[in-house]
Design an enzyme around this catalytic site. Structure first.
Site, PDB file in Angstrom:
ATOM      1  N   ASP A 140      44.204  43.520  41.346  1.00  0.00           N
ATOM      2  CA  ASP A 140      45.237  44.297  42.000  1.00  0.00           C
ATOM      3  C   ASP A 140      46.114  43.425  42.891  1.00  0.00           C
ATOM      4  OD1 ASP A 140      43.148  43.827  43.783  1.00  0.00           O
ATOM      5  OD2 ASP A 140      42.878  45.917  44.365  1.00  0.00           O
TER       6      ASP A 140
ATOM      7  N   ASP B 230      45.303  37.935  47.768  1.00  0.00           N
ATOM      8  CA  ASP B 230      45.429  37.868  49.220  1.00  0.00           C
ATOM      9  C   ASP B 230      44.958  36.492  49.666  1.00  0.00           C
ATOM     10  OD1 ASP B 230      45.702  38.557  51.915  1.00  0.00           O
ATOM     11  OD2 ASP B 230      43.871  39.735  51.970  1.00  0.00           O
TER      12      ASP B 230
HETATM   13  P1  5GP Z   1      41.308  37.977  48.175  1.00  0.00           P
HETATM   14  O1  5GP Z   1      39.956  37.614  47.654  1.00  0.00           O
HETATM   15  O2  5GP Z   1      42.471  37.375  47.409  1.00  0.00           O
HETATM   16  O3  5GP Z   1      41.417  37.779  49.647  1.00  0.00           O
HETATM   17  O4  5GP Z   1      41.435  39.530  48.090  1.00  0.00           O
HETATM   18  C1  5GP Z   1      41.474  40.177  46.954  1.00  0.00           C
HETATM   19  C2  5GP Z   1      40.849  41.524  47.110  1.00  0.00           C
HETATM   20  O5  5GP Z   1      40.924  42.020  48.469  1.00  0.00           O
HETATM   21  C3  5GP Z   1      41.617  42.486  46.267  1.00  0.00           C
HETATM   22  O6  5GP Z   1      41.022  42.594  44.994  1.00  0.00           O
HETATM   23  C4  5GP Z   1      41.554  43.755  47.047  1.00  0.00           C
HETATM   24  O7  5GP Z   1      40.410  44.466  46.659  1.00  0.00           O
HETATM   25  C5  5GP Z   1      41.382  43.336  48.476  1.00  0.00           C
HETATM   26  N1  5GP Z   1      42.666  43.405  49.224  1.00  0.00           N
HETATM   27  C6  5GP Z   1      43.433  42.385  49.682  1.00  0.00           C
HETATM   28  N2  5GP Z   1      44.528  42.840  50.327  1.00  0.00           N
HETATM   29  C7  5GP Z   1      44.462  44.190  50.252  1.00  0.00           C
HETATM   30  C8  5GP Z   1      45.317  45.248  50.724  1.00  0.00           C
HETATM   31  O8  5GP Z   1      46.382  45.076  51.344  1.00  0.00           O
HETATM   32  N3  5GP Z   1      44.911  46.515  50.448  1.00  0.00           N
HETATM   33  C9  5GP Z   1      43.744  46.791  49.778  1.00  0.00           C
HETATM   34  N4  5GP Z   1      43.463  48.052  49.566  1.00  0.00           N
HETATM   35  N5  5GP Z   1      42.936  45.818  49.309  1.00  0.00           N
HETATM   36  C10 5GP Z   1      43.290  44.540  49.554  1.00  0.00           C
HETATM   37 MG    MG Z   2      39.449  44.144  44.662  1.00  0.00          MG
END
Ligand code: 5GP
Ligand code: MG
Length: 207
Positions: free
Chosen positions: A129, A132
């Site tokens: 999705d 981040d």
């Molecule tokens: P990363 O591992 O890149 O930090 O984060 C990825 C995961 O964190 C995504 O698959 C999602 O589940 C969650 N995530 C990151 N930012 C957001 C956000 O703004 N809203 C939501 N609902 N989930 C997020």
């Molecule tokens: Mg996720």
């Protein structure tokens, strides 16, 4: 695209929505824009994969394309995306935990379910999705690479530029968004709002 229950058609607000619609603060990306962009991403992905498979006989192409959606946030996105991919492909879902419960900060990820086996020689696209901190996709990508696929591509609906703490480049990005916590179109807060059809922020009182 026609109207939606968000706009109050089909009686959504009154009949059932509870506090979901009230909890939404502002819509960042509308259903219509998402739908357009999903088609564009699918077109780019189809072209790239068609090129990868160009030298192969038809029988050799069978089973070569594997999409790996990362649960649960990618389900709405991937459901729309695959219907614009005119390719013979298979889906292999993986679970990665991050943002447990009510957290709105990324806390890195850990695999909740095993990766599919037999990715050797396959063209793999990992779909999530949002990109981040990058930890989720870096984790899945690393594990896929251990199996020596022919290629691995990363596809995300959303990206928060400047947030990455690990080096990970997405091949397909729907939208860059500001560093705000968003819900809808698959993204949740505490398990809710995944069914909200647009990408939106939540009111402070809802957190
Ligand atoms: P990363 O591992 O890149 O930090 O984060 C990825 C995961 O964190 C995504 O698959 C999602 O589940 C969650 N995530 C990151 N930012 C957001 C956000 O703004 N809203 C939501 N609902 N989930 C997020
Ligand atoms: Mg996720």
């Amino acid at each position: 695209m026609g109207g939606s229950w968000v706009a109050g058609e089909s009686g959504g607000e009154g009949a059932y929505s509870g506090s979901m619609i009230r909890d939404i603060e502002k819509i960042l990306i509308s259903q219509e824009r998402i739908a357009e962009r999903v088609k564009e991403i699918a077109a780019a992905m189809s072209r790239d994969i068609a090129q990868d498979l160009a030298g192969l006989e038809e029988v050799e192409r069978e089973g070569q394309v594997v999409l790996i959606p990362v649960l649960t946030g990618s389900i709405v996105f991937v459901a729309d995306l695959i219907r614009w991919l005119p390719l013979k492909l298979s889906l292999e879902l993986v679970g990665v935990s991050s943002y447990p419960g009510k957290s709105v900060e990324s806390e890195g990820g850990s695999m909740r379910s095993g990766l599919p086996k037999n990715l050797t020689g396959k063209h793999v696209v990992v779909v999530d999705d949002i990109l981040d901190s990058g930890q989720t996709l870096a984790l899945v990508r690393g594990l896929v690479l251990e199996q020596r696929p022919a290629s691995v591509r990363l596809c995300v609906l959303l990206r928060k530029p400047g947030k990455a703490v690990v080096e990970v480049e997405a091949d397909y990005v729907g939208f860059d968004i500001p560093d705000e916590f968003v819900v809808g179109y698959g993204l949740d807060y505490n398990g809710f709002y995944r069914n909200y059809p647009e990408v939106a922020t939540l009111r402070q009182e809802a957190r």
